[in-house]
Design an enzyme around this catalytic site. Structure first.
Site, short mmCIF file in Angstrom:
data_model
loop_
_atom_site.label_atom_id
_atom_site.label_comp_id
_atom_site.label_asym_id
_atom_site.label_seq_id
_atom_site.Cartn_x
_atom_site.Cartn_y
_atom_site.Cartn_z
N LYS A 13 0.83 -1.22 0.00
CA LYS A 13 0.00 0.00 0.00
C LYS A 13 0.86 1.27 0.00
O LYS A 13 0.46 2.26 -0.58
CB LYS A 13 -1.04 -0.01 1.11
CG LYS A 13 -0.51 -0.02 2.50
CD LYS A 13 -1.63 -0.07 3.50
CE LYS A 13 -1.15 -0.50 4.86
NZ LYS A 13 0.06 0.14 5.38
N ARG A 88 -5.98 2.52 11.82
CA ARG A 88 -5.59 1.13 12.04
C ARG A 88 -6.42 0.47 13.12
O ARG A 88 -6.24 -0.71 13.40
CB ARG A 88 -4.13 1.08 12.47
CG ARG A 88 -3.13 0.74 11.35
CD ARG A 88 -1.75 0.81 11.96
NE ARG A 88 -0.75 0.05 11.32
CZ ARG A 88 0.15 0.57 10.47
NH1 ARG A 88 0.08 1.82 10.12
NH2 ARG A 88 1.12 -0.17 10.00
N ARG A 127 12.29 -6.76 2.14
CA ARG A 127 12.08 -5.37 1.78
C ARG A 127 13.29 -4.49 2.13
O ARG A 127 13.89 -4.64 3.19
CB ARG A 127 10.84 -4.85 2.51
CG ARG A 127 10.54 -3.40 2.22
CD ARG A 127 9.11 -3.10 2.50
NE ARG A 127 8.86 -2.85 3.91
CZ ARG A 127 7.70 -2.38 4.36
NH1 ARG A 127 6.70 -2.18 3.53
NH2 ARG A 127 7.53 -2.18 5.65
N ARG A 162 14.26 -1.81 7.42
CA ARG A 162 13.61 -1.21 8.58
C ARG A 162 13.76 -2.10 9.81
O ARG A 162 13.70 -3.32 9.70
CB ARG A 162 12.11 -1.01 8.28
CG ARG A 162 11.82 0.29 7.56
CD ARG A 162 10.40 0.40 7.11
NE ARG A 162 9.41 -0.04 8.09
CZ ARG A 162 8.10 0.11 7.92
NH1 ARG A 162 7.65 0.71 6.83
NH2 ARG A 162 7.24 -0.32 8.83
N ARG A 173 3.29 -7.97 13.81
CA ARG A 173 2.55 -6.93 13.07
C ARG A 173 1.36 -7.53 12.34
O ARG A 173 0.29 -6.93 12.26
CB ARG A 173 3.48 -6.21 12.09
CG ARG A 173 4.44 -5.25 12.78
CD ARG A 173 5.64 -4.93 11.93
NE ARG A 173 5.33 -4.11 10.77
CZ ARG A 173 6.13 -4.02 9.70
NH1 ARG A 173 7.25 -4.70 9.64
NH2 ARG A 173 5.78 -3.25 8.71
P1 AMP Z 1 3.90 1.52 8.72
O1 AMP Z 1 5.02 2.32 8.17
O2 AMP Z 1 2.56 2.03 8.28
O3 AMP Z 1 4.08 0.04 8.45
O4 AMP Z 1 3.93 1.69 10.31
C1 AMP Z 1 5.04 1.25 11.09
C2 AMP Z 1 4.66 1.20 12.57
O5 AMP Z 1 4.27 2.51 13.00
C3 AMP Z 1 3.49 0.30 12.91
O6 AMP Z 1 3.88 -1.07 13.06
C4 AMP Z 1 3.03 0.93 14.23
O7 AMP Z 1 3.89 0.58 15.29
C5 AMP Z 1 3.22 2.42 13.96
N1 AMP Z 1 1.99 3.02 13.35
C6 AMP Z 1 1.88 3.58 12.12
N2 AMP Z 1 0.62 4.02 11.89
C7 AMP Z 1 -0.09 3.71 13.01
C8 AMP Z 1 -1.45 3.86 13.38
N3 AMP Z 1 -2.36 4.41 12.56
N4 AMP Z 1 -1.83 3.41 14.62
C9 AMP Z 1 -0.92 2.86 15.46
N5 AMP Z 1 0.36 2.66 15.17
C10 AMP Z 1 0.80 3.08 13.95
#
Ligand code: AMP
Length: 215
Positions: A13, A88, A127, A162, A173
């Site tokens: 995404k 989320r 990744r 990452r 996750r």
């Molecule tokens: P992402 O880059 O979207 O995969 O986000 C990486 C991490 O950031 C996630 O595993 C969460 O720990 C935190 N995170 C990002 N967006 C949210 C959200 N909307 N609610 C809670 N945690 C978030």
């Protein structure tokens, strides 16, 4: 157009969001990117977020909602935006509804990029992400390898893995996604906003499926 992109970690995404915002000329709002930028700057919010991110857990709703509320009050969003990685949880989705209501606005589409769990694990462990926050391009050591090992094709910066893209954190996750985020699929379906797109196949093909879904 105000679009929400839903999908498990590694569903692509983020990549699709980058392509879409370019095409639609609207900003991408990624809460994950906001937290990583805050961490790089060394802010208390970034440091707090990292403790959750490293474990693959969700940052608490009040923190995330505060961050998004502030971002949605900025003046660059007249033509719309793409939300990537937010909401989320149901609490976040309801908070978003409240923010939009006070602004007299609404969501146009919630696009689900649908990918099976095992495929997600394979994708995330290979990744590699560009270290330049202005670029943020993503590669995969097997499926979308950079031309030069460890170097971004787009801007020439270093690629890195990452901290949360390791198998233990990835499983965590995924569990969090299935328990807390997947109920949002129903939530947006009930509002008639859900557009489900198969997220397996060539990146350009998935992109045209998304374009079709929102047109
Ligand atoms: P992402 O880059 O979207 O995969 O986000 C990486 C991490 O950031 C996630 O595993 C969460 O720990 C935190 N995170 C990002 N967006 C949210 C959200 N909307 N609610 C809670 N945690 C978030």
């Amino acid at each position: 157009m105000r679009i929400i992109l839903l999908g498990g970690p590694g569903s692509g995404k983020g990549t699709q969001a980058k392509m879409l915002v370019e095409k639609l000329a609207i900003p991408q709002i990624s809460t994950g990117d906001i937290f990583r930028a805050a961490l790089k700057e060394g802010t208390p919010m970034g440091t707090k977020a990292k403790t959750y991110m490293d474990k693959g857990e969700l940052v608490p709703d009040d923190v995330v909602i505060g961050v998004v509320e502030e971002r949605l009050s900025k003046p660059d969003l007249d033509k719309g935006y793409m939300l990537d990685g937010f909401p989320r949880t149901l609490a976040q989705a309801k908070a978003l509804d409240g923010i939009l209501e006070t602004q007299g606005k609404s969501i146009s589409h919630a696009v689900l990029v649908d990918v099976p769990d095992e495929e997600l694990v394979k994708r995330l462990s290979g990744r590699r992400t560009c270290r330049s926050s202005a670029c943020g391009a993503m590669f995969h050591i097997m499926f979308n390898a950079p031309k030069k090992d460890g170097i971004c094709d787009v801007c020439g910066s270093e690629l890195y893995q990452r901290d949360d893209d390791n198998e233990t954190t990835i499983r965590e996750r995924l569990g969090v996604y299935n328990n807390q985020t997947s109920p949002l699929v129903e939530y947006y379906a009930a509002k008639g906003l859900l557009r489900k797109v198969q997220g397996v196949g060539p990146i350009e093909e998935i992109f045209s499926r998304i374009e079709k879904a929102i047109n």
